[in-house]
Structures are given as structure tokens and as C-alpha cells.
Scaffold this motif. Structure first.
Motif, PDB file in Angstrom:
ATOM      1  N   GLU A  80       0.834  -1.213   0.000  1.00  0.00           N
ATOM      2  CA  GLU A  80       0.000   0.000   0.000  1.00  0.00           C
ATOM      3  C   GLU A  80       0.857   1.247   0.000  1.00  0.00           C
ATOM      4  O   GLU A  80       1.903   1.297   0.644  1.00  0.00           O
ATOM      5  CB  GLU A  80      -0.844   0.010   1.281  1.00  0.00           C
ATOM      6  CG  GLU A  80      -2.243  -0.511   1.081  1.00  0.00           C
ATOM      7  CD  GLU A  80      -3.015  -0.453   2.375  1.00  0.00           C
ATOM      8  OE1 GLU A  80      -3.140   0.623   2.962  1.00  0.00           O
ATOM      9  OE2 GLU A  80      -3.479  -1.547   2.778  1.00  0.00           O
ATOM     10  N   ASN A  81       0.418   2.269  -0.680  1.00  0.00           N
ATOM     11  CA  ASN A  81       1.082   3.585  -0.659  1.00  0.00           C
ATOM     12  C   ASN A  81       2.538   3.554  -1.079  1.00  0.00           C
ATOM     13  O   ASN A  81       3.329   4.344  -0.596  1.00  0.00           O
ATOM     14  CB  ASN A  81       1.015   4.199   0.746  1.00  0.00           C
ATOM     15  CG  ASN A  81      -0.356   4.725   1.012  1.00  0.00           C
ATOM     16  OD1 ASN A  81      -0.994   5.284   0.113  1.00  0.00           O
ATOM     17  ND2 ASN A  81      -0.835   4.506   2.214  1.00  0.00           N
TER      18      ASN A  81
ATOM     19  N   LYS B 186      -0.435   7.158  -6.240  1.00  0.00           N
ATOM     20  CA  LYS B 186      -0.638   8.608  -6.160  1.00  0.00           C
ATOM     21  C   LYS B 186      -0.063   9.225  -7.438  1.00  0.00           C
ATOM     22  O   LYS B 186       0.878   8.674  -8.028  1.00  0.00           O
ATOM     23  CB  LYS B 186       0.087   9.176  -4.940  1.00  0.00           C
ATOM     24  CG  LYS B 186      -0.356   8.537  -3.620  1.00  0.00           C
ATOM     25  CD  LYS B 186      -1.758   8.954  -3.242  1.00  0.00           C
ATOM     26  CE  LYS B 186      -2.161   8.482  -1.869  1.00  0.00           C
ATOM     27  NZ  LYS B 186      -2.571   7.078  -1.803  1.00  0.00           N
TER      28      LYS B 186
ATOM     29  N   LYS C 153       8.333   6.654  -1.736  1.00  0.00           N
ATOM     30  CA  LYS C 153       7.702   5.772  -2.725  1.00  0.00           C
ATOM     31  C   LYS C 153       8.642   5.450  -3.889  1.00  0.00           C
ATOM     32  O   LYS C 153       9.639   6.142  -4.089  1.00  0.00           O
ATOM     33  CB  LYS C 153       6.454   6.451  -3.305  1.00  0.00           C
ATOM     34  CG  LYS C 153       5.436   6.843  -2.239  1.00  0.00           C
ATOM     35  CD  LYS C 153       4.228   7.454  -2.871  1.00  0.00           C
ATOM     36  CE  LYS C 153       3.348   8.158  -1.841  1.00  0.00           C
ATOM     37  NZ  LYS C 153       2.807   7.307  -0.791  1.00  0.00           N
TER      38      LYS C 153
END
Ligand code: PRP
Ligand code: URA
Length: 212
Positions: free
Chosen positions: A72-73, A99, A128
Motif C-alpha cells: 500500500e502507498n 498517487k 515511494k
């Protein structure tokens, strides 16, 4: 490109087939857009053989099991405006939770130097894996600038995906950012005197948005 460890040319028959269509001056906006999106998806698939993962518990109709999923993320996509926008949906179809940041750069038509007009990046982007996307890598000025900006923000794991590249652009980005993984679908012959890729496909932004 054998010269650089960080450059991969994604040579695949499906990719070659789609490239032939978008190169044609007779391909209309609708089909051009669709194929840019499909190529972006294929490129993301090929370039993400190592994705950050996490283990989760899943209950099948028969029993509990542990499975591996994309963490996630963990992923951000950064299109270089405007043509990079054409690749976003294709990549989101594989990484729907990613994102999306935007860096607006426009090449000055005389100097061929990129000029920045917009930058909005997601919070914690530095944690990220960042995928910078732009269909065209010509002189390399735009890509180098966009990656500089991300490194200034603390990003450490950056991939750059471009559909059509000129050798001059690949040289410039690979030398400026040897730590960045560069993926291109094809390496074209050269640039013309206006900085356009040959044989290329013309102006990607204009063809995606129908502005010429
Ligand atoms: C194009 C393309 C890249 C850049 C590549 O954008 O989408 O961003 O040129 O050239 P470079 O490698 O020499 O920097 P352009 O500046 O035409 O803007 P646009 O996407 O808004 O059409
Ligand atoms: N930007 C484009 O859109 N096309 C090129 O050939 C070079 C830069």
C-alpha cells in the motif's frame, strides 16, 4: 542499450505493432490516445518486475491462506505535462492506488531547454517508488530536469518510462542519473534540427490532445 546498465529497450512484438500505428500520420486522435495508454500499461508491466510487496491474509471459500500483494502507498506516478498525461490511465489500470504528481515542463522551441510552469507532488513521495512518464525522450532536457526536481524532494527510487527515445536523450539521462532505471519502447535514429525525433511520431502532446 548495452552501453548503459540502467537503460532497457522493451523490445516486444506487441509493442512494435502498436508503435507502427502511432507513428503513422494517418492515425487519428482517438486511436493515438488509446494506443499511448496501452503502451504505457505494457511498459509498466514490463518495468515493474520488482514491485514493493506485502503479505496479507486471504480467506478462500475453503481455507485461510497468506498471499503477496502490491504494498500500500508504495508507488507514485509523475507525468511530465502535458504529453505524459496520456500515459497515466494505462499505468493506473495496473496500479489503481498509485498517487499521481504532476510536473509541467515545456520545451522552449528555440533553445530546446525545458521551462517549468507547474509542480505538484503527493505527500511523502520520497518514500515511494516514483515512475516518471513522458512519451518522448528527445534531447533529454525535460527528463533530466524532472528527475532533478524529484531528487531535490528526496526521492531515491526513480524509474523513467518513455515510449520513443532518441540516442541523444538516452545518453543525457543515463549519464546525469545513473541510479535511475530508464525504460524505452524503442530507440529511434536521431533528432532533427528542431529537436524532433526521427522517425518518431511528431509532437506527442499535439497528437494526444488534438491541438494541431
Ligand atoms: C515534449 C515531450 C517531452 C519533451 C521531450 O513536450 O512530451 O516532455 O518534449 O523533449 P526533450 O527531451 O528535448 O526535453 P513539449 O515540450 O513539446 O510539451 P507538451 O508535452 O506540452 O507538448
Ligand atoms: N517532443 C515531441 O513531442 N516529439 C519529438 O519528436 C520531440 C519532442
Amino acid at each position: 542499450m548495452e552501453k548503459y546498465k540502467n537503460v532497457t529497450v522493451l523490445d516486444h512484438p506487441l509493442i512494435r505493432h502498436k508503435l507502427a500505428i502511432i507513428r503513422s500520420k494517418d492515425t487519428d486522435t482517438k486511436q493515438f490516445r488509446e494506443i499511448i495508454k496501452e503502451l504505457a500499461m505494457l511498459m509498466a508491466y514490463e518495468s515493474f518486475k520488482e514491485v514493493p510487496t506485502q503479505v496479507i491474509e486471504v480467506e478462500t471459500p475453503l481455507e485461510k491462506t497468506t498471499q503477496t500483494v502490491v504494498k500500500e502507498n508504495s508507488i507514485a506516478i509523475v507525468p511530465i505535462l502535458r504529453a505524459g498525461l496520456g500515459m497515466v490511465d494505462g499505468i493506473l489500470s495496473l496500479f489503481p492506488a498509485a498517487k499521481v504528481g504532476h510536473i509541467g515542463l515545456c520545451r522552449n522551441e528555440e533553445t530546446l531547454e525545458p521551462e517549468e510552469y507547474y509542480c505538484k507532488l503527493p505527500p511523502n513521495i520520497e518514500e515511494k517508488v516514483v515512475m516518471v512518464i513522458d512519451p518522448m525522450l528527445a534531447t533529454g532536457g525535460s527528463a533530466v530536469d524532472a528527475i532533478n526536481k524529484l531528487k531535490e524532494r528526496g526521492c531515491k527510487k526513480i524509474k523513467f518510462l518513455s515510449i520513443i527515445a532518441a540516442p541523444q536523450g538516452v545518453d543525457k539521462v543515463a549519464k546525469a542519473h545513473p541510479d535511475v532505471e530508464i525504460y524505452v519502447s524503442t530507440l529511434d535514429r536521431t533528432l532533427n534540427e528542431h529537436g524532433y525525433i526521427l522517425p518518431g511520431l511528431g509532437d506527442a502532446g499535439d497528437r494526444i490532445f488534438g491541438t494541431k
